[in-house]
Design an enzyme around this catalytic site. Structure first.
Site, PDB file in Angstrom:
ATOM      1  N   CYS A  79      61.037   0.444   4.519  1.00 31.47           N
ATOM      2  CA  CYS A  79      60.378   1.671   4.049  1.00 31.47           C
ATOM      3  C   CYS A  79      58.961   1.793   4.580  1.00 31.47           C
ATOM      4  CB  CYS A  79      60.384   1.714   2.523  1.00 31.47           C
ATOM      5  SG  CYS A  79      62.061   1.715   1.895  1.00 31.47           S
ATOM      6  N   HIS A  81      61.334  10.717  -0.515  1.00 37.87           N
ATOM      7  CA  HIS A  81      61.126   9.467   0.215  1.00 37.87           C
ATOM      8  C   HIS A  81      62.143   9.330   1.343  1.00 37.87           C
ATOM      9  CE1 HIS A  81      60.084   5.461   1.199  1.00 37.87           C
ATOM     10  NE2 HIS A  81      60.775   4.798   0.300  1.00 37.87           N
TER      11      HIS A  81
END
Lengths: 443, 415
Positions: free
Chosen positions: B98, B359
């Protein structure tokens, strides 16, 4: 023999049908649960139907149901498969579950396949002769300990048991369509039904997380006892209204009044189409015969069947045309009995007839919106209170219908079909997805 | 040697919509744009803000795991598809779970520091709605240690890792206040997202956010200490930003007043095979922030705006502590008291953050940079917060895995 032992070999007769496939889905999941807990034992679910291509569809359906369950319960499933070092990712565990489930299934067109079953679900056509014939054949194949659960929605259990010579080994176990979704199972015991079978039926209901409502062994039981008469009322209203609004106009009015003004999940004619006009006719006949009640008949139903309009669903679940014509399951036309073709609904026509029906009560919220609403009861009260103050055709028809529905429900209690008003209300709310029971304070 | 031996600027930021559940136009049953669409939209969105695209020297793209979500690798190959200027120029894809977007930022900056490029287009992208959440959870679990952790891990691997952290934090510092702080974090995220038309939660009109966020977690279907509102959503999206040296800015025809300066960054790696030393803090994020502050020669109170990696509400709270705004265990009160709101002491995640904006994993670090740049330039639209001339700095902290791969970058409004 306890339920776990009986669940090692189960048969569903009529498995490819709408109800049979749903029952197969529910039972297969419970059997798979047991299999995962007892890997050393063998479990077999025999899925028997005369319709071979239907069995292919059933295989796809059951696979999709295993997949759905696996995806929904993946958090718990990972723990169940924790000892399988080869299964690491969710996707691998889901595949394993689906495969393990499919391994339980045995598809067949031969009744003989049921011979080792100790539990048999019957969900074949609602025709007593066929059912009795099937039971007689099964009786010869299976052990004397085998229990039978019939999905009949109208034929008295005691009668079926006696004619088939099952000696109390039969119980009414009436699922609602679609069985994997609808919470309700109506349980009907005949006087001769064995106590062990009654206990087993309750235990099974708990395991399948169903709401069991007892009904007495009177043709039609609670569900159809109410639905048939409710439908007949709407058909009578159509006869009354058709002079002024034409047949298709009257169908539209009653369908809309029952759906929007009475806040039901679907209008009455859409529901009859969903069940099948032919099934509706067939159940009326069963009830008429067993109850010796000539009023359980309707000429409009007979005329529709005569015209070849039957409703029901295609094997993929989509709606066949009936009183209404459907496009992607949405009504787009109405059958015109006079001309023998569908009248297509136009915006102009709809606006005109809706104007005649009159507006919905102020603050109206549709069935779907109220379903999960915390203040549902209060909103329902307001809805019907407002309806009473309105002087429109829609409001008047709705209140009349509401009253008739209540009378039907109350007579089911009076005639001891149901043990209580709560039981009738439970059937309508759990099996028909009504927001409120027919026995209420709104009228 | 000074940490940054020459001035580097960021400009021409662009974010796509973060698409996924919550957006009105999102329909899981209908076909959606593919990853190449997002790369192109973001890349062109940046390029169209400069005068001379032919002077871009290189392309860097951050992406976590398109191989699995989209069955697409070799993402550098999409730069010439975005714009012909990239044909036969160096392009590279970087990955750090991420934090892939964060790594794309530092890779771009390092490339310019190497003197091999004056202008770099930096893109971050992820398209995740191609599979259901439980399969996406498999893919995202690759941010942890597969052979050491996955088999015994939860179906929703990363939510559970941060649920463990939330449980530990609650046990150490108080359950109710932590739960309320997590709920408040959610409220802030959605309130900020409602001001950002690109945010996944832009259309959220829930009148009672706090109580929604207080929903009791259900360990049978999800995690023990997190509910779904504590989690960032599954998103498709991309972001792009152009980095340039002073010379580079001139080459692409961008005025310094339309760019912000990179004053420091820190790229910190922890061992993926070891458990976190302390579940109640983001140790690696803390190291990275401390290092970046030192390199920039500033303190937390010099910041006017902050972006942290709130993949989960509890991560947001811990990130506030790691960024030096609250002591260990004090982050919950800091958030509960509204100090991270857009009108608070340190406006944090002003465009919604990972929970409010969305996200799209590989895009997130770049998205954070774009939003900081917009804030410092006064171009943040309805999300704009006050940038105090005495506190001209903005900082982002981007995290990959369970506090394993971290990038912190500090930006300053140009003179």
């Amino acid at each position: 023999m306890n339920l776990d032992e009986r669940l090692q070999d189960v048969s569903v007769i009529g498995a490819a049908g709408k109800m049979g496939s749903g029952i197969a889905a529910l039972i297969s999941q419970e059997m798979l649960r047991l299999k995962l807990e007892n890997p050393e034992k063998i479990y077999r679910l025999n899925l028997i139907d005369v319709n071979m291509s239907g069995l292919d569809g059933l295989r796809d359906y059951l696979r999709s149901q295993f997949l759905r369950t696996a995806e929904k319960t993946i958090v718990v499933l990972r723990k169940k498969y924790k000892d399988r070092a080869d299964l690491v990712e969710n996707a691998e565990i889901v595949d394993a579950y689906v495969n393990d489930g499919m391994k339980l299934l045995n598809f067949s067109t031969d009744l003989l396949t049921a011979k080792n079953s100790h539990l048999v679900f019957e969900a074949i056509i609602e025709d007593e002769k066929t059912k009795i014939k099937t039971y007689k054949a099964l009786k010869k194949l299976v052990s004397k300990e085998t229990f039978f659960l019939t999905n009949t929605s109208s034929i008295p259990i005691g009668y079926l048991d006696e004619k088939s010579g099952l000696d109390g080994r039969l119980i009414g176990y009436h699922f609602y369509n679609p069985p994997v979704v609808q919470k309700l199972v109506e349980v009907i015991c005949a006087p001769q039904t064995k106590e062990e079978l009654k206990g087993l039926a309750s235990e099974l209901g708990r395991r399948l997380r169903k709401t069991l409502v007892p009904a007495n062994d009177i043709s039609g039981f609670i569900g159809n006892g109410h639905f048939m008469r409710d439908g007949l009322f709407a058909l009578d209203e159509v006869l009354r209204l058709k002079g002024k609004y034409k047949f298709y106009g009257a169908i539209y009015i009653m369908n809309r009044v029952s759906q929007d003004f009475l806040l039901r999940p679907m209008g009455i004619f859409q529901l009859i189409d969903y069940v099948g006009i032919d099934v509706f006719q067939c159940i009326l006949k069963v009830m008429r015969t067993h109850l010796k009640d000539k009023t359980l008949k309707h000429k409009l139903i007979d005329k529709m069947i005569k015209a070849g309009i039957r409703g029901g669903q295609y094997s993929d679940g989509s709606q066949k045309d009936g009183f209404l014509k459907y496009d992607k399951n949405r009504p787009v036309g109405i059958y015109d009995l006079k001309n023998g073709e569908y009248f297509m609904i136009t915006d102009e026509w709809k606006n005109k007839i809706d104007k005649q029906i009159g507006p919905l009560p102020e603050g109206f919220a549709p069935w779907k919106a109220l379903l999960g609403d915390k203040n549902k009861d209060e909103k329902l009260k307001n809805h019907f209170r407002t309806l009473k103050q309105m002087n429109t055709m829609g409001a008047e028809l709705a209140l009349k219908y509401l009253k008739r529905t209540k009378e039907i429900a109350e007579s089911l209690v009076k005639q001891k079909v149901a043990n209580s008003a709560d039981d009738v209300n439970a059937v309508l709310t759990n099996g028909f997805y009504w927001l409120y029971g027919p026995i209420n304070e709104y009228v | 040697m000074a940490f940054l031996r020459k001035k580097i600027y960021a400009c021409a930021g662009y974010n796509t919509v973060a698409l996924g559940t919550g957006r009105k136009e999102f329909n899981p049953k209908k076909p959606r744009p593919g990853i190449e669409h997002y790369i192109k939209e973001a890349g062109l969105g940046a390029i169209e803000q400069i005068r001379n695209p032919e002077n871009i020297d290189e392309g860097v793209i951050g992406n976590f795991i398109a191989e699995r979500f989209c069955r697409q690798g070799n993402l550098g190959g999409f730069f010439p598809f975005v714009h012909p200027t990239f044909q036969y120029k160096p392009c590279i894809r970087v990955e750090g779970a991420c934090d892939s977007g964060g790594l794309a930022l530092v890779t771009s900056v390092k490339t310019i520091l190497s003197d091999l490029a004056d202008v770099v287009l930096c893109i971050g992208v992820e398209v995740q709605n191609t599979v259901k959440a439980l399969y996406g959870a498999d893919y995202l679990a690759a941010a942890g240690w597969y052979s050491g952790e996955r088999k015994d891990g939860h179906a929703y691997f990363f939510p559970d890792k941060f649920s463990e952290r939330a449980g530990a934090y609650m046990k150490k510092f108080g359950e109710l206040k932590t739960r309320e702080a997590m709920a408040q974090w959610y409220v802030n995220a959605i309130e900020n997202a409602r001001k950002n038309p690109k945010a996944q939660e832009y259309h959220n009109n829930n009148p009672d956010l706090f109580n929604t966020a207080m929903t009791k977690p259900d360990p049978n279907t999800f995690c023990e200490f997190l509910n779904v509102y504590d989690c960032s959503k599954v998103s498709d999206g991309a972001s792009a930003l152009i980095f340039a040296s002073e010379e580079g800015l001139k080459k692409i025809g961008v005025d310094k007043k339309d760019a912000v300066e990179i004053v420091a960054f820190a790229q910190v790696q922890d061992n993926i095979t070891t458990p976190p030393p302390d579940l109640t803090k983001l140790t690696t994020c803390e190291v990275a922030a401390r290092r970046a502050y030192e390199r920039a020669g500033i303190k937390p109170e010099d910041l006017s705006v902050l972006e942290v990696h709130d993949c989960f509400t509890i991560a947001g709270i811990m990130a506030i502590e790691a960024a030096g705004f609250a002591g260990h265990g004090e982050g919950a009160d800091f958030v509960r008291e509204g100090k991270t709101r857009s009108d608070g002491i340190i406006p944090t995640n002003t465009t919604g953050g990972l929970i409010g904006y969305g996200h799209p994993t590989g895009a997130t670090g770049v998205r954070q940079a774009v939003d900081i740049v917009h804030q410092l330039l006064g171009k943040a639209g309805d999300c704009q917060v006050k940038i105090d001339p005495k506190r001209p700095y903005g900082m982002l902290s981007s995290m990959g895995g369970n506090d394993k791969t971290v990038v912190v970058m500090i930006f300053k409004k140009s003179e």
